[in-house]
Write a protein that holds these residues in place. Structure first.
Motif, PDB file in Angstrom:
ATOM      1  N   SER A  80       2.020 -73.937 -14.481  1.00 52.13           N
ATOM      2  CA  SER A  80       1.462 -72.715 -15.072  1.00 52.13           C
ATOM      3  C   SER A  80      -0.066 -72.723 -15.125  1.00 52.13           C
ATOM      4  O   SER A  80      -0.682 -71.674 -15.279  1.00 52.13           O
ATOM      5  N   LEU A  81      -0.703 -73.898 -15.002  1.00 52.04           N
ATOM      6  CA  LEU A  81      -2.161 -73.963 -15.016  1.00 52.04           C
ATOM      7  C   LEU A  81      -2.711 -73.373 -13.723  1.00 52.04           C
ATOM      8  O   LEU A  81      -2.432 -73.866 -12.624  1.00 52.04           O
ATOM      9  N   VAL A  82      -3.521 -72.322 -13.857  1.00 54.79           N
ATOM     10  CA  VAL A  82      -4.098 -71.640 -12.706  1.00 54.79           C
ATOM     11  C   VAL A  82      -5.470 -72.215 -12.371  1.00 54.79           C
ATOM     12  O   VAL A  82      -5.787 -72.493 -11.219  1.00 54.79           O
ATOM     13  N   TRP A  83      -6.289 -72.378 -13.389  1.00 55.05           N
ATOM     14  CA  TRP A  83      -7.701 -72.765 -13.201  1.00 55.05           C
ATOM     15  C   TRP A  83      -8.179 -73.510 -14.432  1.00 55.05           C
ATOM     16  O   TRP A  83      -7.750 -73.236 -15.547  1.00 55.05           O
ATOM     17  N   ILE A  84      -9.080 -74.481 -14.214  1.00 54.70           N
ATOM     18  CA  ILE A  84      -9.697 -75.189 -15.333  1.00 54.70           C
ATOM     19  C   ILE A  84     -11.108 -75.579 -14.937  1.00 54.70           C
ATOM     20  O   ILE A  84     -11.374 -75.912 -13.772  1.00 54.70           O
ATOM     21  N   ALA A  85     -12.031 -75.506 -15.876  1.00 57.06           N
ATOM     22  CA  ALA A  85     -13.420 -75.873 -15.611  1.00 57.06           C
ATOM     23  C   ALA A  85     -14.031 -76.523 -16.850  1.00 57.06           C
ATOM     24  O   ALA A  85     -13.677 -76.184 -17.986  1.00 57.06           O
ATOM     25  N   SER A  86     -14.938 -77.465 -16.604  1.00 58.92           N
ATOM     26  CA  SER A  86     -15.640 -78.157 -17.686  1.00 58.92           C
ATOM     27  C   SER A  86     -17.117 -77.786 -17.635  1.00 58.92           C
ATOM     28  O   SER A  86     -17.705 -77.661 -16.552  1.00 58.92           O
ATOM     29  N   TYR A  87     -17.709 -77.636 -18.826  1.00 61.55           N
ATOM     30  CA  TYR A  87     -19.106 -77.227 -18.921  1.00 61.55           C
ATOM     31  C   TYR A  87     -19.844 -78.127 -19.913  1.00 61.55           C
ATOM     32  O   TYR A  87     -19.263 -78.595 -20.889  1.00 61.55           O
ATOM     33  N   ASP A  88     -21.136 -78.333 -19.661  1.00 64.49           N
ATOM     34  CA  ASP A  88     -22.010 -79.007 -20.609  1.00 64.49           C
ATOM     35  C   ASP A  88     -23.022 -78.003 -21.136  1.00 64.49           C
ATOM     36  O   ASP A  88     -23.667 -77.284 -20.349  1.00 64.49           O
ATOM     37  N   ILE A  89     -23.140 -77.943 -22.448  1.00 67.09           N
ATOM     38  CA  ILE A  89     -24.134 -77.095 -23.087  1.00 67.09           C
ATOM     39  C   ILE A  89     -25.056 -77.992 -23.900  1.00 67.09           C
ATOM     40  O   ILE A  89     -24.600 -78.748 -24.750  1.00 67.09           O
ATOM     41  N   VAL A  90     -26.360 -77.892 -23.642  1.00 70.99           N
ATOM     42  CA  VAL A  90     -27.327 -78.814 -24.227  1.00 70.99           C
ATOM     43  C   VAL A  90     -28.002 -78.214 -25.446  1.00 70.99           C
ATOM     44  O   VAL A  90     -28.633 -77.157 -25.367  1.00 70.99           O
ATOM     45  N   ASP A  91     -27.834 -78.895 -26.579  1.00 64.61           N
ATOM     46  CA  ASP A  91     -28.567 -78.606 -27.814  1.00 64.61           C
ATOM     47  C   ASP A  91     -28.691 -77.118 -28.142  1.00 64.61           C
ATOM     48  O   ASP A  91     -29.792 -76.589 -28.224  1.00 64.61           O
ATOM     49  N   PRO A  92     -27.585 -76.417 -28.331  1.00 60.78           N
ATOM     50  CA  PRO A  92     -27.646 -74.987 -28.615  1.00 60.78           C
ATOM     51  C   PRO A  92     -28.263 -74.694 -29.975  1.00 60.78           C
ATOM     52  O   PRO A  92     -28.099 -75.435 -30.924  1.00 60.78           O
ATOM     53  N   SER A  93     -29.004 -73.604 -30.056  1.00 64.21           N
ATOM     54  CA  SER A  93     -29.600 -73.231 -31.342  1.00 64.21           C
ATOM     55  C   SER A  93     -29.473 -71.735 -31.611  1.00 64.21           C
ATOM     56  O   SER A  93     -29.412 -71.321 -32.758  1.00 64.21           O
ATOM     57  N   GLU A  94     -29.454 -70.905 -30.576  1.00 66.43           N
ATOM     58  CA  GLU A  94     -29.368 -69.458 -30.756  1.00 66.43           C
ATOM     59  C   GLU A  94     -28.000 -68.993 -30.266  1.00 66.43           C
ATOM     60  O   GLU A  94     -27.687 -69.057 -29.081  1.00 66.43           O
ATOM     61  N   VAL A  95     -27.196 -68.529 -31.199  1.00 68.85           N
ATOM     62  CA  VAL A  95     -25.772 -68.292 -30.940  1.00 68.85           C
ATOM     63  C   VAL A  95     -25.520 -67.238 -29.867  1.00 68.85           C
ATOM     64  O   VAL A  95     -24.740 -67.468 -28.937  1.00 68.85           O
ATOM     65  N   ASN A  96     -26.159 -66.080 -29.959  1.00 65.07           N
ATOM     66  CA  ASN A  96     -25.879 -65.005 -29.013  1.00 65.07           C
ATOM     67  C   ASN A  96     -26.183 -65.423 -27.580  1.00 65.07           C
ATOM     68  O   ASN A  96     -25.401 -65.157 -26.658  1.00 65.07           O
ATOM     69  N   THR A  97     -27.328 -66.079 -27.396  1.00 61.79           N
ATOM     70  CA  THR A  97     -27.708 -66.533 -26.056  1.00 61.79           C
ATOM     71  C   THR A  97     -26.740 -67.586 -25.551  1.00 61.79           C
ATOM     72  O   THR A  97     -26.365 -67.599 -24.371  1.00 61.79           O
TER      73      THR A  97
END
Length: 210
Positions: free
Chosen positions: A171-188
């Motif tokens: 059932s798994l169609v797609w999967i991806a991993s992401y790195d987000i560095v030191d977030p501070s501003e939520v909307n962005t």
């Protein structure tokens, strides 16, 4: 900062940060797969963060002609407010399928690493790094300056798409991993993450371009 963390967890960058894809995969059995009605889930206990992520993602799907619905508009409070058994989750999946959902896209934070960044001057190419004297002279401020190093965090986030009509291990169609560095501003942060997800789905031709 804690609020930002959970919002990203959507699952859930600073104003100058970005979401960097580290890995992605699409099932050979689903190369021609095109979702028609998608349930969007930001797996987080932060309600405002969950809404922000799901609403932005819904807009992107809608712009591409795909029906998408936020999980907060589908799941009853009793489903998210308490831990569910596997049987209860399966019953919910059946309900979703009966309501026409064929796809689920879910995102969650998988881990957080704390990093240390050198805060001194930029690398000077004219230094003779092969000699001890210039090398020591360059880095001796480690002993004398507070804040010579700065700490930051890297959030490892995973997004997955499942075919609800395939009730098996395929059932798994797609999967991806992401790195987000030191977030501070939520909307962005959320905006950049959503764009990264959509870009990957377009590259794998699971959705059409805007």
């Amino acid at each position: 900062m804690k609020v930002s963390i959970y919002i990203i967890a959507v699952l859930l960058l600073g104003s100058c940060s970005s979401a960097r894809v580290t890995d992605s995969w699409v099932s050979e059995a689903h190369k021609e797969y095109k979702p028609k009605k998608v349930l969007l889930i930001g797996l987080t206990d932060n309600i405002s963060g969950r809404r922000l992520f799901e609403e932005q993602l819904k807009k992107e799907f809608t712009n591409r002609g795909v029906e998408a619905v936020e999980s907060y508009a589908v799941f009853k409070p009793t489903f998210t407010n308490s831990k569910q058994t596997e049987e209860e989750i399966e019953n919910e999946i059946k309900r979703l399928s009966n309501e026409g959902f064929d796809t689920v896209l879910i995102s969650a934070v998988k881990g957080v690493d704390e990093k240390v960044n050198y805060s001194g001057d930029n690398f000077r190419v004219y230094y003779n790094w092969r000699q001890f004297g210039p090398y020591y002279y360059r880095y001796q401020n480690i002993y004398h300056l507070e804040g010579y190093y700065s700490k930051y965090k890297v959030y490892h986030i995973e997004a997955s798409m499942f075919n609800l009509k395939e009730n098996n291990d395929k059932s798994l169609v797609w999967i991806a991993s992401y790195d987000i560095v030191d977030p501070s501003e939520v909307n962005t942060t959320v905006t950049n993450y959503v764009k990264a997800i959509i870009k990957s789905l377009e590259e794998h031709q699971l959705i059409d371009g805007d």
